[in-house]
Scaffold this active site. Structure first.
Site, short mmCIF file in Angstrom:
data_model
loop_
_atom_site.label_atom_id
_atom_site.label_comp_id
_atom_site.label_asym_id
_atom_site.label_seq_id
_atom_site.Cartn_x
_atom_site.Cartn_y
_atom_site.Cartn_z
N CYS A 6 -54.21 -48.95 -38.73
CA CYS A 6 -52.97 -49.85 -38.86
C CYS A 6 -52.82 -50.43 -40.41
O CYS A 6 -51.58 -50.28 -40.83
CB CYS A 6 -53.01 -50.63 -37.78
SG CYS A 6 -54.17 -51.99 -37.67
N GLU A 30 -49.61 -54.77 -30.89
CA GLU A 30 -49.78 -54.50 -32.36
C GLU A 30 -49.79 -53.15 -32.40
O GLU A 30 -50.39 -52.21 -31.85
CB GLU A 30 -51.62 -55.07 -32.09
CG GLU A 30 -51.98 -56.42 -31.81
CD GLU A 30 -51.55 -57.23 -33.06
OE1 GLU A 30 -51.23 -57.09 -34.06
OE2 GLU A 30 -51.41 -58.52 -32.71
N GLU A 56 -45.45 -43.83 -40.90
CA GLU A 56 -47.08 -44.18 -41.01
C GLU A 56 -47.81 -42.73 -40.89
O GLU A 56 -47.78 -42.06 -39.93
CB GLU A 56 -47.35 -44.90 -39.97
CG GLU A 56 -48.74 -45.40 -39.40
CD GLU A 56 -49.14 -46.23 -38.36
OE1 GLU A 56 -48.76 -45.60 -37.47
OE2 GLU A 56 -49.75 -47.05 -38.36
N LYS A 111 -57.41 -49.89 -20.05
CA LYS A 111 -57.58 -48.49 -20.39
C LYS A 111 -57.84 -47.97 -21.76
O LYS A 111 -56.76 -48.15 -22.62
CB LYS A 111 -55.99 -48.05 -19.76
CG LYS A 111 -56.38 -46.19 -19.88
CD LYS A 111 -54.73 -45.54 -19.87
CE LYS A 111 -54.50 -45.29 -21.21
NZ LYS A 111 -55.32 -44.26 -21.89
N VAL A 158 -44.88 -46.02 -28.57
CA VAL A 158 -45.49 -46.16 -27.03
C VAL A 158 -45.16 -47.49 -26.82
O VAL A 158 -44.81 -48.10 -25.82
CB VAL A 158 -46.91 -45.75 -26.91
CG1 VAL A 158 -47.45 -46.28 -25.68
CG2 VAL A 158 -47.02 -44.20 -27.05
N GLY A 159 -45.32 -48.58 -27.99
CA GLY A 159 -45.16 -49.92 -27.88
C GLY A 159 -43.93 -50.25 -27.32
O GLY A 159 -43.61 -51.17 -26.44
N GLY A 170 -51.26 -49.91 -30.31
CA GLY A 170 -50.98 -48.34 -30.57
C GLY A 170 -49.75 -48.16 -31.34
O GLY A 170 -49.69 -49.13 -32.20
N SER A 171 -49.16 -46.95 -31.31
CA SER A 171 -48.12 -46.63 -32.05
C SER A 171 -46.86 -47.41 -31.51
O SER A 171 -46.84 -47.93 -30.54
CB SER A 171 -47.86 -45.02 -31.70
OG SER A 171 -47.52 -44.88 -30.40
N THR A 172 -46.07 -47.45 -32.40
CA THR A 172 -44.70 -48.22 -32.18
C THR A 172 -43.89 -47.53 -31.19
O THR A 172 -43.35 -48.36 -30.53
CB THR A 172 -43.93 -48.37 -33.55
OG1 THR A 172 -44.74 -49.20 -34.28
CG2 THR A 172 -42.52 -49.01 -33.47
P1 NAD Z 1 -51.03 -44.39 -29.06
O1 NAD Z 1 -49.77 -45.23 -29.16
O2 NAD Z 1 -50.61 -42.83 -28.84
O3 NAD Z 1 -51.90 -44.71 -27.83
C1 NAD Z 1 -52.57 -45.83 -27.62
C2 NAD Z 1 -52.68 -46.25 -26.14
O4 NAD Z 1 -51.47 -46.15 -25.44
C3 NAD Z 1 -53.78 -45.05 -25.57
O5 NAD Z 1 -54.47 -45.65 -24.66
C4 NAD Z 1 -52.68 -44.09 -24.92
O6 NAD Z 1 -53.31 -43.34 -23.83
C5 NAD Z 1 -51.70 -45.06 -24.39
N1 NAD Z 1 -50.48 -44.65 -23.80
C6 NAD Z 1 -49.81 -43.41 -24.19
N2 NAD Z 1 -48.49 -43.33 -23.64
C7 NAD Z 1 -48.46 -44.57 -22.70
C8 NAD Z 1 -47.14 -45.18 -21.91
N3 NAD Z 1 -46.47 -44.44 -21.66
N4 NAD Z 1 -47.64 -46.18 -21.31
C9 NAD Z 1 -48.85 -46.85 -21.29
N5 NAD Z 1 -49.65 -46.61 -22.24
C10 NAD Z 1 -49.61 -45.43 -23.06
O7 NAD Z 1 -51.72 -44.84 -30.41
P2 NAD Z 1 -53.16 -44.05 -30.94
O8 NAD Z 1 -52.57 -42.52 -31.29
O9 NAD Z 1 -53.95 -44.07 -29.82
O10 NAD Z 1 -53.06 -45.05 -32.13
C11 NAD Z 1 -52.71 -45.00 -33.36
C12 NAD Z 1 -51.63 -46.10 -33.26
O11 NAD Z 1 -52.00 -47.37 -33.33
C13 NAD Z 1 -51.15 -46.10 -34.91
O12 NAD Z 1 -49.60 -46.25 -34.72
C14 NAD Z 1 -51.66 -47.62 -35.41
O13 NAD Z 1 -50.87 -47.86 -36.49
C15 NAD Z 1 -51.69 -48.36 -34.26
N6 NAD Z 1 -52.72 -49.29 -34.27
C16 NAD Z 1 -52.20 -50.59 -34.69
C17 NAD Z 1 -53.05 -51.54 -34.57
C18 NAD Z 1 -52.64 -53.08 -34.90
O14 NAD Z 1 -53.50 -53.88 -34.78
N7 NAD Z 1 -51.38 -53.45 -35.18
C19 NAD Z 1 -54.33 -51.39 -34.73
C20 NAD Z 1 -54.88 -49.97 -34.42
C21 NAD Z 1 -54.07 -49.07 -34.32
#
Ligand code: NAD
Length: 507
Positions: free
Chosen positions: A300, A266, A400, A191, A248-249, A244-246
Site C-alpha cells: 500500500c 486501510e 495503484e 478472516k 472492497v473497502g 485491502g483494496s479501496t
Molecule cells: P482485497 O480488497 O481484494 O481483499 C482484502 C480482503 O477482503 C480479503 O480477505 C478478501 O477475501 C476480503 N474481501 C473481498 N471481498 C469482500 C467483501 N465483499 N466483503 C468483505 N470482505 C471481502 O485486497 P487484496 O488484494 O487482498 O490486498 C491488496 C490491497 O490492499 C491493495 O489495494 C493495497 O493497497 C491494500 N492495502 C492497504 C494497506 C493499508 O494499510 N492502507 C495495507 C496493505 C494493503
C-alpha cells in the site's frame, strides 16, 4: 535480461502441505460441508496449503462465539494486567516460531524469506506495545462542573470486531489490528485473505497456547463472499476493521452502514516521493528503489511515482536505473533475494497491461517492462521497471499498479510538486527529499496524506499512527490513535448529596 541481478532457484525441501482449519470458540475445526481450498505457491508452483472453506455457517458460529465471549465479560471485563500478560506471552511465542511462520508466509505470498522473517519477528513488538496500552488505558475526569457534581468519561471496548486482512503482509497487518483490539477488551472474528490463510491460523494456535479464553479470537478461513460479507453485515458485530483494496473497502462501508457499525478502513495508495535538487541524491535514489521494489511493489505504501525536479531529472533517473539493476530479484527462498514473485498470474498480467498502456500513450520504458522468467521457477515474476515521460493523466500515474513499476514525473516549483502530489484520489503517504528544512516542512504541511516521510521512506513504529486521507481510508491504525478506534466512550455524571432541584415544583 542479462543486465539485471537474478537469483535462480535454489535447492530446498519444501515442508509438508499445511492443513488449515477454522478456530471457533477455542476449537480448531473443519467446515461442516467438508469443503476445502488450496493455495499454490506463486514462486514454486506447488500446492503448499489446503484450508477448510468457510461458509455462512462457520462465519455465523464464529460471530456467535465472539458475541457470547464478549457478553460474558471473561475478556471485556478482565483487568488490563490480565490482558497484557496474555499479549506478552503471544509476543514471546511469536518469537519462538518465527522460522516456521515465515516459511509459510513466503510460500503462500512469494515474498523473500528474509523479509518474511523480519515481518513475523517484528510483529512481536506490536503485541508488546499493545500490551503496554492495555495497562495504561484511561478516560477523563471532570472536577470543575460545580460543587456537587463529578463527571467521568469511561472508555469501554467497542464489542465484537470483524478483522478482514489482505495477502500482501498477512502477519504484519493482522498484528496491527488484533493485539490492539484485544488490549481494548474486544472479542474478534478474523478472516485472512484466501491467498494467505495459513499464518493467521498459526497465530490462532499461539493465542490458544498463550491462554486466551475460548471465543475471544475466532478465525474463519475462506473468501470475501460469503465470509467477509457476513462479517460486515451481521447485527451482532459492532465494528469492522478492514485492510485491502479501496473497491472492497467501499463495499464494506456500504454494507456496514445498514447497522451503523463502526468501520476502520486501510486502503490503497499512489504514493509519491518528491526529490529536490539540494537532496542527498544517493540516499534518495536508494529510498526510491526500496520504495518501489519492496514486496515487488505489492505494498500500500509503494512509492510507485516519483516527482523529481527537472534540473536533476535525467541524472536522478540514471541513478535509479543503475541501482535497479543491482536489486536481487528471484527465488524467495534464497536468503539473499530482495524481490520475489507476483501473487498470481492474473495480477502479473494486470501489471503488464498498465506498462503496455503507458508505452502506447507516449511514456518511455527505460528499464524492464515485461514479465521475468527465473531459472527453475517459471515466469510469475516481473522485471524491475522504470518508466519516464509519464504525465499525470496516464492511468499508470493515477492507479495503484501494485507491481515493481516506477513512474517518473517532473516539476519546476514547490507549488507544482505539491499540486502533483495532491492530484490523486488517494492520500496514504508521501515523501520529500531536500536538505532544506523549510522545504521539507512546507511540503509536510501541504501534502494531503496520512503520513509524510522527510529524507526517509517507510520508517514505521508501533507508537506512530498510520492511515490514509481521501480514498486511502478512514480511521487510524497502531499508536494511541489506532488503539482509540476500539473503544466506545461513556460519560457518567454523578451528583453528590441531595442537592438536585426538583423539576416538578409543589404548587
Ligand atoms: P482485497 O480488497 O481484494 O481483499 C482484502 C480482503 O477482503 C480479503 O480477505 C478478501 O477475501 C476480503 N474481501 C473481498 N471481498 C469482500 C467483501 N465483499 N466483503 C468483505 N470482505 C471481502 O485486497 P487484496 O488484494 O487482498 O490486498 C491488496 C490491497 O490492499 C491493495 O489495494 C493495497 O493497497 C491494500 N492495502 C492497504 C494497506 C493499508 O494499510 N492502507 C495495507 C496493505 C494493503
Amino acid at each position: 535480461m542479462k543486465d539485471l541481478s537474478i537469483n535462480p532457484a535454489i535447492s530446498f525441501d519444501l515442508p509438508e502441505l499445511f492443513e488449515g482449519r477454522h478456530l471457533i470458540n477455542g476449537v480448531l475445526c473443519d467446515s461442516a460441508s467438508g469443503e476445502t481450498f488450496e493455495r499454490q505457491s506463486p514462486s514454486h508452483g506447488h500446492i503448499v496449503s489446503r484450508s477448510a472453506l468457510g461458509s455462512e455457517a462457520e462465519a455465523e458460529a464464529a460471530i456467535e462465539a465472539a458475541r457470547a465471549a464478549f457478553d460474558s465479560g471473561v475478556w471485556s471485563r478482565a483487568s488490563g494486567k490480565e490482558r497484557a500478560s496474555v499479549l506478552l506471552k503471544v509476543a514471546d511465542l511469536i518469537e519462538c516460531n518465527v522460522d516456521r511462520i515465515a516459511l509459510m508466509e513466503t510460500l503462500e505470498s512469494g515474498k523473500p524469506i528474509s523479509q518474511s522473517q523480519a515481518e513475523v519477528g517484528g510483529a512481536a513488538d506490536l503485541w508488546r506495545y499493545a500490551a503496554s496500552l492495555a495497562r495504561s488505558t484511561h478516560g477523563d475526569s471532570h472536577n470543575t462542573l460545580g460543587e456537587d457534581i463529578v463527571g467521568v468519561v469511561l472508555k469501554e471496548p467497542v464489542g465484537v470486531v470483524s478483522i478482514i486482512t489482505p495477502w500482501n503482509f498477512p502477519f504484519w497487518i493482522l498484528s496491527q489490528k488484533l493485539p490492539f483490539a484485544l488490549a481494548a477488551g474486544c472479542t474478534v472474528v478474523v478472516k485472512p485473505s484466501e491467498m494467505t490463510p495459513s499464518t493467521t491460523q498459526m497465530l490462532g494456535e499461539l493465542l490458544v497456547e498463550a491462554g486466551l479464553p475460548a471465543g475471544v479470537c475466532n478465525i474463519v478461513l475462506g473468501y470475501g463472499v460469503p465470509v467477509g460479507s457476513l462479517m460486515s453485515s451481521h447485527p451482532a458485530v459492532d465494528m469492522v476493521s478492514f485492510t485491502g483494496s479501496t473497491g472492497v473497502g467501499k463495499t464494506i462501508g456500504a454494507t456496514a452502514s445498514d447497522t451503523l457499525k463502526k468501520v476502520a478502513l486501510e486502503l490503497g495508495g499512489k504514493n509519491p516521493q518528491v526529490i529536490f535538487p539540494d537532496a542527498d541524491l544517493d540516499a534518495a535514489a536508494d529510498a526510491v528503489v526500496f520504495g518501489v521494489y519492496f514486496n515487488v511493489g505489492q505494498c500500500c505504501n509503494s512509492s510507485s511515482r516519483i516527482i523529481v525536479h527537472e534540473d536533476i531529472a535525467e541524472d536522478f533517473r540514471d541513478r535509479v536505473v543503475e541501482l535497479s539493476r543491482k536489486v536481487k530479484f528471484g527465488d524467495p527462498l534464497d536468503p539473499t533475494t530482495q524481490v520475489g514473485a507476483i501473487v498470481t498470474p492474473q495480477h502479473n498480467s494486470k501489471i503488464d497491461a498498465y506498462v503496455k498502456e503507458a508505452k502506447a500513450s507516449g511514456a518511455t520504458v527505460v528499464l524492464g517492462g515485461d514479465q521475468l522468467n527465473v531459472e527453475g521457477l517459471g515466469d510469475q515474476f516481473y522485471q524491475p521497471t522504470v518508466i519516464d515521460q509519464v504525465t499525470s493523466d496516464m492511468p499508470i500515474a493515477r492507479d495503484e499498479v501494485f507491481g515493481p513499476v516506477l513512474s517518473i514525473l517532473t516539476f519546476k516549483t514547490l507549488d507544482e510538486a505539491i499540486t502533483l502530489t495532491n492530484d490523486s484520489a488517494y492520500g496514504l503517504s508521501a515523501g520529500v527529499w531536500s536538505e532544506n528544512v523549510h522545504t521539507c516542512l512546507e511540503f509536510a504541511r501541504r501534502a494531503e496524506t496520512g503520513t509524510v516521510w522527510t529524507n526517509t521512506w517507510m520508517d514505521g513504529f508501533p507508537e506512530v499512527a498510520f492511515g490514509g486521507f481521501k480514498q486511502s481510508g478512514q480511521g487510524r491504525e497502531i499508536g494511541r490513535y489506532g488503539f482509540e478506534e476500539f473503544f466506545e466512550v461513556k460519560s457518567v455524571v454523578m451528583r453528590i448529596g441531595n442537592s438536585r432541584t426538583p423539576w416538578v415544583q409543589e404548587s
